[in-house]
Every structure is written in C-alpha cells, then in structure tokens.
Scaffold this motif. Sequence first.
Motif, PDB file in Angstrom:
ATOM      1  N   VAL A 134     -66.379  62.674 -66.883  1.00 35.47           N
ATOM      2  CA  VAL A 134     -66.355  63.742 -65.900  1.00 35.47           C
ATOM      3  C   VAL A 134     -64.904  64.086 -65.630  1.00 35.47           C
ATOM      4  CG1 VAL A 134     -66.553  62.134 -63.938  1.00 35.47           C
ATOM      5  CG2 VAL A 134     -67.114  64.548 -63.627  1.00 35.47           C
ATOM      6  N   GLY A 135     -64.596  65.380 -65.690  1.00 36.06           N
ATOM      7  CA  GLY A 135     -63.259  65.867 -65.399  1.00 36.06           C
ATOM      8  C   GLY A 135     -63.321  66.869 -64.267  1.00 36.06           C
ATOM      9  N   LEU A 169     -65.934  67.921 -58.851  1.00 38.09           N
ATOM     10  CA  LEU A 169     -67.176  67.529 -59.511  1.00 38.09           C
ATOM     11  C   LEU A 169     -67.394  66.030 -59.362  1.00 38.09           C
ATOM     12  CD1 LEU A 169     -69.663  68.090 -61.228  1.00 38.09           C
ATOM     13  CD2 LEU A 169     -68.176  67.989 -63.257  1.00 38.09           C
ATOM     14  N   ALA A 170     -66.365  65.244 -59.631  1.00 34.09           N
ATOM     15  CA  ALA A 170     -66.487  63.785 -59.491  1.00 34.09           C
ATOM     16  C   ALA A 170     -66.838  63.410 -58.055  1.00 34.09           C
ATOM     17  CB  ALA A 170     -65.198  63.099 -59.935  1.00 34.09           C
ATOM     18  N   ALA A 171     -66.220  64.092 -57.082  1.00 35.81           N
ATOM     19  CA  ALA A 171     -66.498  63.794 -55.671  1.00 35.81           C
ATOM     20  C   ALA A 171     -67.962  64.042 -55.329  1.00 35.81           C
ATOM     21  CB  ALA A 171     -65.600  64.634 -54.770  1.00 35.81           C
ATOM     22  N   SER A 172     -68.579  65.041 -55.955  1.00 33.19           N
ATOM     23  CA  SER A 172     -69.989  65.320 -55.676  1.00 33.19           C
ATOM     24  C   SER A 172     -70.907  64.268 -56.290  1.00 33.19           C
ATOM     25  CB  SER A 172     -70.365  66.717 -56.191  1.00 33.19           C
ATOM     26  OG  SER A 172     -70.454  66.751 -57.599  1.00 33.19           O
ATOM     27  N   LEU A 173     -70.423  63.548 -57.306  1.00 37.60           N
ATOM     28  CA  LEU A 173     -71.241  62.546 -57.989  1.00 37.60           C
ATOM     29  C   LEU A 173     -71.079  61.146 -57.399  1.00 37.60           C
ATOM     30  CD1 LEU A 173     -70.537  63.701 -61.656  1.00 37.60           C
ATOM     31  CD2 LEU A 173     -72.427  64.398 -60.153  1.00 37.60           C
ATOM     32  N   GLY A 202     -73.717  57.354 -56.786  1.00 35.92           N
ATOM     33  CA  GLY A 202     -73.570  56.219 -57.685  1.00 35.92           C
ATOM     34  C   GLY A 202     -73.665  56.575 -59.160  1.00 35.92           C
ATOM     35  N   LEU A 203     -73.305  57.798 -59.520  1.00 40.41           N
ATOM     36  CA  LEU A 203     -73.460  58.251 -60.903  1.00 40.41           C
ATOM     37  C   LEU A 203     -72.270  57.925 -61.798  1.00 40.41           C
ATOM     38  CD1 LEU A 203     -75.225  61.659 -60.213  1.00 40.41           C
ATOM     39  CD2 LEU A 203     -76.230  59.585 -61.194  1.00 40.41           C
ATOM     40  N   ILE A 204     -71.143  57.554 -61.208  1.00 37.68           N
ATOM     41  CA  ILE A 204     -69.961  57.229 -62.009  1.00 37.68           C
ATOM     42  C   ILE A 204     -69.927  55.716 -62.226  1.00 37.68           C
ATOM     43  CG2 ILE A 204     -67.453  57.344 -62.182  1.00 37.68           C
ATOM     44  CD1 ILE A 204     -67.609  59.899 -60.443  1.00 37.68           C
ATOM     45  N   GLU A 229     -76.345  75.220 -60.871  1.00 38.06           N
ATOM     46  CA  GLU A 229     -77.144  74.652 -59.786  1.00 38.06           C
ATOM     47  C   GLU A 229     -77.280  73.147 -59.950  1.00 38.06           C
ATOM     48  OE1 GLU A 229     -78.396  76.453 -57.215  1.00 38.06           O
ATOM     49  OE2 GLU A 229     -77.506  78.263 -58.073  1.00 38.06           O
ATOM     50  N   ASN A 230     -77.337  72.445 -58.865  1.00 35.98           N
ATOM     51  CA  ASN A 230     -77.692  71.035 -58.765  1.00 35.98           C
ATOM     52  C   ASN A 230     -77.012  70.119 -59.789  1.00 35.98           C
ATOM     53  OD1 ASN A 230     -78.857  68.674 -57.965  1.00 35.98           O
ATOM     54  ND2 ASN A 230     -80.896  69.569 -57.698  1.00 35.98           N
ATOM     55  N   ALA A 231     -75.730  69.953 -59.624  1.00 32.08           N
ATOM     56  CA  ALA A 231     -74.952  69.106 -60.530  1.00 32.08           C
ATOM     57  C   ALA A 231     -75.477  67.673 -60.558  1.00 32.08           C
ATOM     58  CB  ALA A 231     -73.479  69.119 -60.116  1.00 32.08           C
ATOM     59  N   VAL A 232     -75.870  67.148 -59.429  1.00 30.93           N
ATOM     60  CA  VAL A 232     -76.322  65.758 -59.359  1.00 30.93           C
ATOM     61  C   VAL A 232     -77.548  65.548 -60.244  1.00 30.93           C
ATOM     62  CG1 VAL A 232     -77.305  63.988 -57.838  1.00 30.93           C
ATOM     63  CG2 VAL A 232     -75.292  65.293 -57.113  1.00 30.93           C
ATOM     64  N   GLU A 233     -78.530  66.418 -60.144  1.00 31.72           N
ATOM     65  CA  GLU A 233     -79.745  66.274 -60.968  1.00 31.72           C
ATOM     66  C   GLU A 233     -79.434  66.496 -62.440  1.00 31.72           C
ATOM     67  OE1 GLU A 233     -82.640  64.909 -60.218  1.00 31.72           O
ATOM     68  OE2 GLU A 233     -81.651  64.570 -58.291  1.00 31.72           O
TER      69      GLU A 233
END
Length: 183
Positions: A121-122, A126-130, A134-136, A102-106
């Motif tokens: 991040v691989g 997953l990277a697209a959701s972040l 601005g998490l990357i 659940e809730n990858a961003v948080e």
Amino acid sequence: MRRLIYGFSVSVDGYINDRAGSIDWTHPDEELHQFHNDRYREVEVSLHGRRLYELMAEYWPHVPEDAPPIERDFAALWTEKPKVVFSRTLTEVHWNSTLVSENAVEEVRTLKAGGDGIMEVGGASLAASLMPHGLIDEFQLFLLPVALGGGTPMFPPLAQRLRLRLAETKHFDTAVMLRYLAD
C-alpha cells in the motif's frame, strides 16, 4: 491470504513528505534503489492512493532513455505492475491500473483474500484508512537522517495503540530500514 506491506521513506521525526508535500529529500542511493526494485518485483499488486498515483504517474512512465539503468528498471516495473488506485476524484487511470472509488476497506479485504502473495500500500491517507481494520501486516520504514518539522506523518492519529514487532533491520549508506510485523 495475501500479506499487505506499508513502506515509506520517513524522516527521523516521522514524516513521509515535507510541509509543501515535497519528497525531494528521499532520493535513494544506488544500493537502496536496487533494494526497492528487487522488493517491488516480489509485489503482486500495488495499492495507491490518488496523490501517490499522480506523483508516480507523472514521472515513471516518462523516464528518459538516458536515465540511469536502475531508474529505467523501476520505470518498467512500475508501469507493468498491476495497480489498484483508490480515488473519489479521478475518472481514469493508466499503466495497468484499476480505479476503485468506493469502500477501500472492503476492496482491500477482497484483494487480500484473492491470493497468497504480497501486496503493498502506498499513500499515507490510504494506509491510514486501513490501519484501524488491521489490514496492514507489515510496516517498512526507511529512516532517513533528516528532521522536517512537519508534513504528512507516516502514521495517523490512532484510536488504539498499534502493536508491532521488530522483524528486521538493514543498514544502507543513506537510510536504515526498520521492518515491523503487526501483532
């Protein structure tokens, strides 16, 4: 705060795998493989999407004893490295991995705040959701001399431009690394 790096081998037309999902065109030479091994040693936590985790788990824990030393080295690194696997369909993970459904961003925000080292991040999804959050912090493209004509793009369609600043280039015999920092 931990820095989050998104890095992949990428075709000159921007894909991380071909239309069939294959990455058989990405085999690094020894110099590039050693670079990846050394870089992976610096990573505190590795974040995996389901597809990448399954791909990695299929091979690296089972590398044969007669594999080249550089592959055996990476196999040991990968199986021992703490990993967080993001999946809504997996029910269990192995090899020093934690499953988050659940809730990858948080979860990534919490992980970033939990230290001051490096995370990677691989997995393109997953990277697209972040990215929109601005998490990357850093993008590492290992540009290979092949055009695939389709597949999974390294960058998803974006609602807004993603401003990057070139921080480093490095030439290998089989690839060129372009390292960008997010502005």
